[in-house]
Motif scaffolding. Sequence first.
Motif, short mmCIF file in Angstrom:
data_model
loop_
_atom_site.label_atom_id
_atom_site.label_comp_id
_atom_site.label_asym_id
_atom_site.label_seq_id
_atom_site.Cartn_x
_atom_site.Cartn_y
_atom_site.Cartn_z
N ASP A 6 13.79 12.22 0.66
CA ASP A 6 12.79 11.40 -0.03
C ASP A 6 11.61 11.22 0.92
O ASP A 6 11.64 10.39 1.82
CB ASP A 6 13.41 10.06 -0.41
CG ASP A 6 12.46 9.16 -1.18
OD1 ASP A 6 11.23 9.40 -1.15
OD2 ASP A 6 12.94 8.21 -1.81
N MET A 7 10.59 12.04 0.72
CA MET A 7 9.45 12.02 1.64
C MET A 7 8.63 10.74 1.51
O MET A 7 7.82 10.45 2.39
CB MET A 7 8.58 13.26 1.40
CG MET A 7 9.31 14.57 1.71
SD MET A 7 10.04 14.65 3.37
CE MET A 7 8.57 14.87 4.36
N ASN A 8 8.85 9.96 0.47
CA ASN A 8 8.20 8.66 0.35
C ASN A 8 8.86 7.64 1.29
O ASN A 8 8.22 6.68 1.70
CB ASN A 8 8.23 8.15 -1.08
CG ASN A 8 7.37 8.98 -2.00
OD1 ASN A 8 6.27 9.41 -1.63
ND2 ASN A 8 7.86 9.25 -3.19
N ARG A 9 10.13 7.85 1.58
CA ARG A 9 10.87 6.96 2.49
C ARG A 9 10.78 7.44 3.93
O ARG A 9 10.76 6.64 4.86
CB ARG A 9 12.33 6.87 2.08
CG ARG A 9 12.53 6.19 0.74
CD ARG A 9 13.97 6.17 0.38
NE ARG A 9 14.56 4.96 0.95
CZ ARG A 9 15.83 4.64 0.83
NH1 ARG A 9 16.66 5.43 0.20
NH2 ARG A 9 16.28 3.53 1.35
N CYS A 10 10.79 8.77 4.12
CA CYS A 10 10.80 9.36 5.46
C CYS A 10 9.56 8.93 6.24
O CYS A 10 8.44 8.99 5.73
CB CYS A 10 10.84 10.88 5.36
SG CYS A 10 10.79 11.72 6.95
N GLN A 11 9.79 8.49 7.47
CA GLN A 11 8.67 8.13 8.35
C GLN A 11 8.63 9.00 9.59
O GLN A 11 8.05 8.63 10.61
CB GLN A 11 8.76 6.64 8.72
CG GLN A 11 8.54 5.74 7.53
CD GLN A 11 8.54 4.27 7.90
OE1 GLN A 11 8.73 3.89 9.06
NE2 GLN A 11 8.33 3.43 6.91
N ARG A 31 4.94 16.11 10.94
CA ARG A 31 5.63 15.83 9.68
C ARG A 31 6.96 16.59 9.62
O ARG A 31 7.09 17.67 10.17
CB ARG A 31 4.76 16.24 8.49
CG ARG A 31 3.43 15.53 8.39
CD ARG A 31 3.54 14.09 8.00
NE ARG A 31 4.16 13.99 6.69
CZ ARG A 31 4.65 12.88 6.18
NH1 ARG A 31 4.59 11.76 6.86
NH2 ARG A 31 5.20 12.85 4.99
N ALA A 57 16.84 8.39 4.11
CA ALA A 57 15.99 9.19 3.22
C ALA A 57 16.63 10.53 2.85
O ALA A 57 16.10 11.25 2.00
CB ALA A 57 14.64 9.44 3.88
#
Length: 62
Positions: A6-11, A31, A57
């Motif tokens: 989940d790239m929206n969660r991944c930091q 990234r 994620a």
Amino acid sequence: MKVIVDMNRCQDHGQCVFAAPEVFQINAAGRLEFVGDPDDALRDEVEEAADVCPLQAITIED
């Protein structure tokens, strides 16, 4: 095995890279990049990567 991040969660903390470097990498832009369908022989490493992800994620589907 299918790896989903989940790239929206991944930091981009990169803990997964240490656990499974054959599957997860940090690119030149800082990234996360990953192999979505790694060999099943890497399952233990991918499961470890999912476990150590601080934001949880990473999911694995069969």
